[in-house]
Write a protein that holds these residues in place. Structure first.
Motif, PDB file in Angstrom:
ATOM      1  N   VAL A  12     -41.297   2.491 -12.080  1.00 33.87           N
ATOM      2  CA  VAL A  12     -41.011   3.617 -11.195  1.00 33.87           C
ATOM      3  C   VAL A  12     -40.214   3.108 -10.008  1.00 33.87           C
ATOM      4  CG1 VAL A  12     -42.000   5.481  -9.826  1.00 33.87           C
ATOM      5  CG2 VAL A  12     -43.182   4.698 -11.890  1.00 33.87           C
ATOM      6  N   GLY A  13     -38.961   3.518  -9.915  1.00 32.59           N
ATOM      7  CA  GLY A  13     -38.100   3.076  -8.818  1.00 32.59           C
ATOM      8  C   GLY A  13     -37.085   2.056  -9.291  1.00 32.59           C
ATOM      9  N   ALA A  14     -35.794   2.307  -9.018  1.00 28.49           N
ATOM     10  CA  ALA A  14     -34.725   1.414  -9.490  1.00 28.49           C
ATOM     11  C   ALA A  14     -34.045   0.707  -8.327  1.00 28.49           C
ATOM     12  CB  ALA A  14     -33.706   2.200 -10.312  1.00 28.49           C
ATOM     13  N   GLY A  15     -34.858   0.221  -7.391  1.00 26.06           N
ATOM     14  CA  GLY A  15     -34.334  -0.645  -6.343  1.00 26.06           C
ATOM     15  C   GLY A  15     -34.295  -2.080  -6.852  1.00 26.06           C
ATOM     16  N   HIS A  16     -34.309  -3.023  -5.951  1.00 23.09           N
ATOM     17  CA  HIS A  16     -34.146  -4.429  -6.342  1.00 23.09           C
ATOM     18  C   HIS A  16     -35.376  -4.957  -7.080  1.00 23.09           C
ATOM     19  CE1 HIS A  16     -30.495  -4.431  -3.945  1.00 23.09           C
ATOM     20  NE2 HIS A  16     -31.190  -3.717  -3.068  1.00 23.09           N
ATOM     21  N   ALA A  17     -36.567  -4.480  -6.721  1.00 22.13           N
ATOM     22  CA  ALA A  17     -37.776  -4.871  -7.458  1.00 22.13           C
ATOM     23  C   ALA A  17     -37.800  -4.209  -8.828  1.00 22.13           C
ATOM     24  CB  ALA A  17     -39.023  -4.493  -6.662  1.00 22.13           C
ATOM     25  N   GLY A  18     -37.485  -2.915  -8.871  1.00 21.29           N
ATOM     26  CA  GLY A  18     -37.543  -2.174 -10.131  1.00 21.29           C
ATOM     27  C   GLY A  18     -36.561  -2.684 -11.165  1.00 21.29           C
ATOM     28  N   CYS A  19     -35.349  -3.042 -10.719  1.00 20.57           N
ATOM     29  CA  CYS A  19     -34.337  -3.545 -11.659  1.00 20.57           C
ATOM     30  C   CYS A  19     -34.791  -4.853 -12.299  1.00 20.57           C
ATOM     31  CB  CYS A  19     -33.006  -3.730 -10.938  1.00 20.57           C
ATOM     32  SG  CYS A  19     -32.203  -2.186 -10.470  1.00 20.57           S
ATOM     33  N   GLU A  20     -35.323  -5.768 -11.487  1.00 20.66           N
ATOM     34  CA  GLU A  20     -35.786  -7.045 -12.034  1.00 20.66           C
ATOM     35  C   GLU A  20     -36.999  -6.844 -12.947  1.00 20.66           C
ATOM     36  OE1 GLU A  20     -34.247  -9.753 -11.927  1.00 20.66           O
ATOM     37  OE2 GLU A  20     -32.916  -9.636 -10.189  1.00 20.66           O
ATOM     38  N   ARG A  31     -40.325  -2.126 -25.173  1.00 19.00           N
ATOM     39  CA  ARG A  31     -39.613  -0.870 -24.949  1.00 19.00           C
ATOM     40  C   ARG A  31     -39.958  -0.389 -23.533  1.00 19.00           C
ATOM     41  NH1 ARG A  31     -37.386   3.598 -27.637  1.00 19.00           N
ATOM     42  NH2 ARG A  31     -38.195   5.624 -26.927  1.00 19.00           N
ATOM     43  N   THR A  32     -38.926  -0.352 -22.673  1.00 14.35           N
ATOM     44  CA  THR A  32     -39.135  -0.168 -21.241  1.00 14.35           C
ATOM     45  C   THR A  32     -38.343   1.023 -20.730  1.00 14.35           C
ATOM     46  OG1 THR A  32     -39.430  -2.563 -20.987  1.00 14.35           O
ATOM     47  CG2 THR A  32     -38.980  -1.300 -18.991  1.00 14.35           C
ATOM     48  N   ALA A  33     -38.985   1.848 -19.891  1.00 15.05           N
ATOM     49  CA  ALA A  33     -38.310   2.971 -19.235  1.00 15.05           C
ATOM     50  C   ALA A  33     -38.272   2.715 -17.731  1.00 15.05           C
ATOM     51  CB  ALA A  33     -39.026   4.282 -19.523  1.00 15.05           C
ATOM     52  N   LEU A  34     -37.094   2.908 -17.139  1.00 14.62           N
ATOM     53  CA  LEU A  34     -36.905   2.746 -15.696  1.00 14.62           C
ATOM     54  C   LEU A  34     -36.600   4.113 -15.094  1.00 14.62           C
ATOM     55  CD1 LEU A  34     -36.476   1.023 -13.127  1.00 14.62           C
ATOM     56  CD2 LEU A  34     -34.121   0.630 -13.886  1.00 14.62           C
ATOM     57  N   PHE A  35     -37.500   4.632 -14.274  1.00 15.26           N
ATOM     58  CA  PHE A  35     -37.341   5.959 -13.680  1.00 15.26           C
ATOM     59  C   PHE A  35     -36.800   5.853 -12.260  1.00 15.26           C
ATOM     60  CE2 PHE A  35     -40.142   7.037 -17.153  1.00 15.26           C
ATOM     61  CZ  PHE A  35     -39.727   8.322 -17.507  1.00 15.26           C
ATOM     62  N   THR A  36     -35.786   6.673 -11.973  1.00  9.55           N
ATOM     63  CA  THR A  36     -35.182   6.703 -10.645  1.00  9.55           C
ATOM     64  C   THR A  36     -34.859   8.141 -10.267  1.00  9.55           C
ATOM     65  OG1 THR A  36     -33.310   5.947  -9.299  1.00  9.55           O
ATOM     66  CG2 THR A  36     -32.892   6.283 -11.641  1.00  9.55           C
ATOM     67  N   ASN A  38     -32.170   8.993  -8.708  1.00  7.63           N
ATOM     68  CA  ASN A  38     -30.724   9.197  -8.783  1.00  7.63           C
ATOM     69  C   ASN A  38     -30.093   8.035  -9.539  1.00  7.63           C
ATOM     70  OD1 ASN A  38     -27.960   9.578  -8.352  1.00  7.63           O
ATOM     71  ND2 ASN A  38     -28.273  10.420  -6.306  1.00  7.63           N
ATOM     72  N   LEU A  39     -29.530   8.330 -10.698  1.00  5.74           N
ATOM     73  CA  LEU A  39     -28.921   7.285 -11.526  1.00  5.74           C
ATOM     74  C   LEU A  39     -27.738   6.609 -10.835  1.00  5.74           C
ATOM     75  CD1 LEU A  39     -28.909   9.032 -15.025  1.00  5.74           C
ATOM     76  CD2 LEU A  39     -30.155   6.958 -14.428  1.00  5.74           C
ATOM     77  N   ASP A  40     -27.097   7.320  -9.909  1.00  4.35           N
ATOM     78  CA  ASP A  40     -25.911   6.767  -9.251  1.00  4.35           C
ATOM     79  C   ASP A  40     -26.253   5.845  -8.085  1.00  4.35           C
ATOM     80  OD1 ASP A  40     -24.175   8.190 -10.951  1.00  4.35           O
ATOM     81  OD2 ASP A  40     -24.380   9.996  -9.721  1.00  4.35           O
ATOM     82  N   LEU A  41     -27.527   5.717  -7.764  1.00 11.94           N
ATOM     83  CA  LEU A  41     -27.929   4.888  -6.630  1.00 11.94           C
ATOM     84  C   LEU A  41     -28.878   3.766  -7.047  1.00 11.94           C
ATOM     85  CD1 LEU A  41     -28.394   7.649  -3.909  1.00 11.94           C
ATOM     86  CD2 LEU A  41     -26.471   6.080  -4.181  1.00 11.94           C
ATOM     87  N   ALA A 123     -35.624  11.068 -13.081  1.00 12.84           N
ATOM     88  CA  ALA A 123     -36.738  12.014 -12.951  1.00 12.84           C
ATOM     89  C   ALA A 123     -37.630  11.539 -11.822  1.00 12.84           C
ATOM     90  CB  ALA A 123     -37.533  12.107 -14.254  1.00 12.84           C
ATOM     91  N   GLU A 124     -38.421  12.465 -11.273  1.00 10.29           N
ATOM     92  CA  GLU A 124     -39.365  12.106 -10.217  1.00 10.29           C
ATOM     93  C   GLU A 124     -40.750  11.914 -10.808  1.00 10.29           C
ATOM     94  OE1 GLU A 124     -41.339  13.678  -6.012  1.00 10.29           O
ATOM     95  OE2 GLU A 124     -39.676  14.803  -6.909  1.00 10.29           O
TER      96      GLU A 124
END
Length: 708
Positions: A12-20, A31-36, A38-41, A123-124
């Motif tokens: 949950v969250g695609a900041g620097h922690a979420g991306c890693e 199989r991993t889902a990354l929720f953010t 805003n995909l553009d941010l 998605a939120e």
């Protein structure tokens, strides 16, 4: 067939922690889902568009050594690289890169989208979902802790079942349930975020983005201890309206030092930053308006970062200081936006405008965005174990600013560790942890889970007991074997690592055994030869132990030893030198220049960064070998303290002599070892002795009760 979304890991969250975290879990085959929101941010650099810095650069190197991606992304989009602290010893050297803010987002998303098993979703997330069974046996939820002596027998006795709720997924705002074996929450400043600018405040996760209120309230309902923290950001200026010639230029390094061990060359165009200073008028404006800052009006209740204070904080806390420094840092190659590093503020916008215009060279500067402060919810990190799992819940992990840290780098190192451990949890394998002797990452996690934090935690080299052992140059030697075992390091990267280590071992052996070629030294480096005096019979390693001798200085002399025809091990260091120097000699028509080029051919030109870094690592091991040996003895002593484990069943309330306050602290943190207990604030050596004794006493009581 009913609709069902199922993943192994949800981030949950695609900041620097979420991306890693997401990349680590996916690379481990899950199989991993990354929720953010805003995909553009994705990986938005919401504050300074820079990676690294003092101690922070160490964390980036460690993330890279484990198989993370922050270093590679920074290398590909960095627009100014500087190796900091080079006037001091190699233990505190740290790389920093000013990055192109837009390119960083694009490159990070590109890497995430190219990773198999990883699915990015917009998605939120509103809540976490638990299994219908709220109570499971602690035997199933946790590994047993091995202890010595009679306590080992007591540890094998049946333990009472205790509540440990199991996470099975997340609930989205649109009421969908997404099932997962593990959930990692990396929400940054979004949990109940509130932005302040002067007297105005409004809910936001970042400027222009909504906060995560539903998830913030859901986490409160879990009963986790929390706190309210604050951070801030400075105004951004239009570079076209800045009189650049007024300011001191600050160029980057001529030969940039990359973050990633896999980067051989920085190809991005490089730029300069500039240095500015406050004036007496600047300080007058701040002093006269300081009570309009929400930090001083009482509007903000959260605690801000001590080591990254606002400009009004600097002026108030250091009233005798007549001048404060700023750095004007471009935010990218294709934008005029300029970040004013050092001017973080939450003063009203009109006051910010006056402050900016009080600085010579900025009289006509246009402010594109005002600075602001943001308050947000964080979880007390003593709620976590060493794997970053929430102790009360099975399968729930936290990483990044939600744990009370500040900075992209602190978030990234937590992210990769949480991603690894969430993946191991789903696979049914034991957690992966790092201790204080292995990495700054281990120090950060140990500090958080043992001491907690009441302000945004920032990493410093001074937090390390063994910083000469935890250098940027040996991060791969310390951590890459772990990354390979976990499945994060690919075959090509592993082959490069093994070859690099082989070169280091061979070079160290050569320097330790080969006698110095005095004639070659006198021919190529006559001034150094004169300075060194009589060195007949000394090895190259003995010369390197002298403070005035460096590996770069000595390399032209040693180079001939490395190009032996029977081995091509060092070809990566020497082959390109021969080609470059011969090409220069062939192109020259001037006899004098030809002679100079011939000397250059013999010595080799300036070493590229990746070669120089390998050589410096070997030099450090030789030059500081005595200190390193001392640190290794201290490390062994610390490890012995860590081997003395405190069983899960240990009852602090039944330890006679422990104060009530001490009992409450120890019950809250639940340290795993005597070593960890010793680092908890307020825990005295006398208390540690009591715990040591009572481990045996309570173990014997448990055996006696079991026998009866």
């Amino acid at each position: 067939m009913p609709f069902r979304e199922q993943y192994d890991v949800v981030v949950v969250g695609a900041g620097h922690a979420g991306c890693e975290a997401a990349m680590a879990a996916a690379r481990m085959g899950l199989r991993t889902a990354l929720f953010t929101l805003n995909l553009d941010l994705i990986a938005q650099m919401s504050c300074n568009p820079a990676i690294g810095g003092i101690a922070k650069g160490h964390l980036v190197r460690e993330v890279d050594a484990l198989g993370g991606i922050m270093g590679e992304v920074a290398d590909s989009v960095g627009i100014q690289f500087r190796l900091l602290n080079t006037s001091r010893g190699p233990a505190v050297w740290s790389p920093r890169a000013q990055c192109d803010k837009q390119q960083y987002r694009v490159k990070m998303r590109e890497m995430l989208e190219s990773q198999p098993n990883l699915f990015i979703k917009q998605a939120e997330v509103a809540d976490v979902v638990f299994s219908s069974s709220d109570v499971i046996l602690s035997e199933d939820a946790h590994k047993r802790v091995e202890v010595e002596g009679p306590a080992a027998q007591a540890a094998s006795l049946p333990r009472e079942a205790h509540p440990s709720r199991r996470i099975i997924g997340v609930k989205l705002r649109d009421s969908r349930i997404v099932h997962a074996g593990a959930v990692i929450i990396t929400t940054g400043t979004f949990l109940n975020g509130l932005i302040h600018c002067g007297e105005e405040n409004y809910p936001a996760g970042r400027s222009g983005e909504p906060p995560s209120v539903l998830l913030g309230e859901a986490l409160k309902r879990l009963g986790l201890r929390g706190c309210r923290l604050k951070t801030g950001t400075p105004p951004r200026l239009d570079g076209r309206t800045i009189d650049w010639k007024v300011f001191e230029e600050q160029p980057g390094d001529a030969d940039p030092t990359p973050f990633s061990f896999r980067t051989k060359e920085i190809k991005q165009r490089q730029i300069s930053c500039h240095i500015a200073y406050t004036t007496p008028e600047t300080l007058r404006l701040i002093r006269e308006n300081v009570m309009r800052s929400p930090m001083y009006s009482g509007q903000i209740t959260g605690i801000g970062p001590r080591y990254c204070p606002s400009i009004e904080d600097k002026v108030v806390k250091f009233p005798d200081k007549e001048q404060h420094q700023f750095f004007l840092e471009p935010e990218g190659l294709n934008t005029h936006e300029v970040y004013v590093n050092g001017m973080s503020t939450s003063l009203p916008m009109e006051v910010q405008w006056q402050i900016v215009h009080s600085i010579p060279g900025l009289e006509n500067a246009e402010m594109l965005r005002p600075g602001y402060a943001i308050e947000y919810d964080a979880i007390d990190p003593t709620e976590l174990d060493r794997s970053l799992r929430v102790k009360q819940f099975d399968g729930l992990y936290l990483a990044g600013q939600i744990n009370g840290t500040s900075g992209y780098e602190e978030a990234a190192c937590q992210g990769i560790m949480a991603g690894i451990n969430a993946a191991l949890h789903v696979k049914g394998e034991a957690p992966f942890t790092l201790d204080r002797t292995e990495a700054y990452t281990g120090i950060l996690i140990d500090d958080l889970i043992s001491k907690g934090t009441n302000e945004p935690y920032r990493m410093f080299t001074s937090r390390a007991e063994f910083r000469l052992h935890l250098r940027i140059d040996n991060a791969d030697r310390r951590l890459t074997p772990y990354g390979r075992r976990l499945g994060l390091i690919g075959d090509e990267a592993w082959q490069d690592y093994e070859q690099k280590q082989a070169r280091a071992v061979a070079l160290e052996m050569l320097l330790a055994t080969k006698k110095t070629n005095v004639e070659r030294l006198q021919a190529l480096l006559p001034e150094l030869a004169t300075q060194l005096g009589n060195i007949a019979g000394q090895t190259y390693a003995q010369l390197l132990k002298r403070p005035e001798v460096t590996i770069e200085t000595l390399f032209p002399v040693v180079r001939a030893e490395l190009i032996a025809p029977e081995s091509n091990l060092f070809a990566v260091w020497t082959q390109h030198d021969v080609i470059l120097s011969e090409a220069r000699s062939a192109q020259s028509k001037d006899p004098h220049e030809q002679r100079s080029c011939e000397a250059l051919r013999q010595q080799g030109p300036a070493l590229p960064a990746h070669v120089r870094n390998e050589l410096k690592s070997v030099e450090t091991e030789i030059k500081y070998s005595g200190y390193l040996d001392q640190q290794k003895k201290a490390i062994d002593k610390l490890k012995k303290a860590e081997e003395r484990t405190i069983p899960e069943w240990f009852d602090y309330k039944n330890v006679s002599g422990l104060s009530r306050e001490m009992q409450e602290i120890l019950i809250r943190v639940r340290p795993l070892t005597i070593g960890q207990a010793s680092r908890i604030p307020g825990v005295t050596p006398a208390a540690l002795s009591l715990i040591n004794i009572y481990i045996e006493i309570q173990a014997k009581r448990g055996l006696a009760q079991s026998a009866s």
